[in-house]
Design a protein around this motif. Structure first.
Motif, short mmCIF file in Angstrom:
data_model
loop_
_atom_site.label_atom_id
_atom_site.label_comp_id
_atom_site.label_asym_id
_atom_site.label_seq_id
_atom_site.Cartn_x
_atom_site.Cartn_y
_atom_site.Cartn_z
N ILE A 1 3.22 -1.14 4.14
CA ILE A 1 2.66 0.21 4.03
C ILE A 1 3.84 1.15 3.81
O ILE A 1 4.75 1.20 4.63
CB ILE A 1 1.90 0.60 5.31
CG1 ILE A 1 0.71 -0.34 5.54
CG2 ILE A 1 1.45 2.06 5.25
CD1 ILE A 1 0.09 -0.22 6.93
N SER B 1 0.85 -1.20 0.00
CA SER B 1 0.00 0.00 0.00
C SER B 1 0.88 1.24 0.00
O SER B 1 1.61 1.50 0.96
CB SER B 1 -0.90 0.00 1.24
OG SER B 1 -1.75 -1.12 1.22
N THR C 1 -2.95 -5.34 4.24
CA THR C 1 -1.79 -5.24 3.37
C THR C 1 -0.58 -5.88 4.04
O THR C 1 -0.62 -6.20 5.23
CB THR C 1 -1.52 -3.75 3.03
OG1 THR C 1 -0.56 -3.66 1.99
CG2 THR C 1 -1.08 -2.97 4.25
N VAL D 1 5.83 -1.26 8.07
CA VAL D 1 5.51 0.14 7.83
C VAL D 1 6.83 0.89 7.59
O VAL D 1 7.75 0.79 8.40
CB VAL D 1 4.76 0.77 9.02
CG1 VAL D 1 4.53 2.26 8.80
CG2 VAL D 1 3.44 0.06 9.26
N HIS E 1 -1.80 -3.81 11.84
CA HIS E 1 -2.05 -4.23 10.46
C HIS E 1 -1.28 -5.50 10.08
O HIS E 1 -1.41 -5.98 8.95
CB HIS E 1 -1.69 -3.11 9.49
CG HIS E 1 -2.66 -1.98 9.51
ND1 HIS E 1 -3.84 -1.99 8.80
CD2 HIS E 1 -2.65 -0.80 10.17
CE1 HIS E 1 -4.50 -0.87 9.01
NE2 HIS E 1 -3.79 -0.13 9.86
N LEU F 1 -5.47 4.74 6.62
CA LEU F 1 -5.17 3.30 6.64
C LEU F 1 -6.23 2.47 7.36
O LEU F 1 -6.10 1.25 7.44
CB LEU F 1 -3.80 3.07 7.28
CG LEU F 1 -2.63 3.64 6.48
CD1 LEU F 1 -1.35 3.55 7.27
CD2 LEU F 1 -2.51 2.92 5.14
#
Length: 146
Positions: free
Chosen positions: A49, A19, A46, A93, A89, A41
């Protein structure tokens, strides 16, 4: 037979969802920018990120003093936010921030992993005016397993 090979290939590999998040950070408003990132978000599933360079502070700094005033340590509030985001998530990240280290400021990126691991990359090759606001990075280059 050809379909059988294709099916076996799919069983051993899965799609990687990345993403890429594009938004305009509000200069000098880290709390507002983190809130906006969280909202963008919300509900996303996903694996990785990727957020913009200097997404916590905005990008248009003119002086090192201005950058120093907006920067934070690598264990600051933004890093805690990205660690929590990675865990929530179950995703890697990657996010840019202005990193304060003593009297130096780096244009850095945090790589936060779902297991709580964190790596910091400090931008090595500064461009144009960045040289007036940031130190050249000294983190070197590395690979992150996910």
């Amino acid at each position: 037979m050809e379909n059988d090979i294709f099916t076996r290939h799919l069983i051993h590999h899965r799609m990687l969802n990345i993403s890429l998040v594009q938004f305009t950070p509000d200069l000098g408003n880290p709390a507002g920018n983190l809130k906006q990132i969280g909202n963008l978000l919300e509900g996303i599933e996903t694996d990785i990120i990727l957020l913009p360079e200097l997404c916590t502070t905005g990008y248009s700094f003119l002086t090192k003093e201005e950058t120093l005033g907006a920067s934070e340590a690598s264990d600051g509030e933004s890093i805690a936010f990205f660690k929590q985001l990675a865990k929530a998530h179950k995703a890697m990240v990657i996010a840019g921030f202005a990193e304060k280290s003593g009297d130096k400021v780096y244009n850095s990126a945090v790589i936060a992993l779902p297991d709580g691991g964190v790596k910091i990359y400090r931008k090595t090759h500064l461009f144009y005016r960045e040289k007036q606001c940031f130190e050249a990075g000294d983190s070197g280059f590395f690979i992150v397993q996910h």
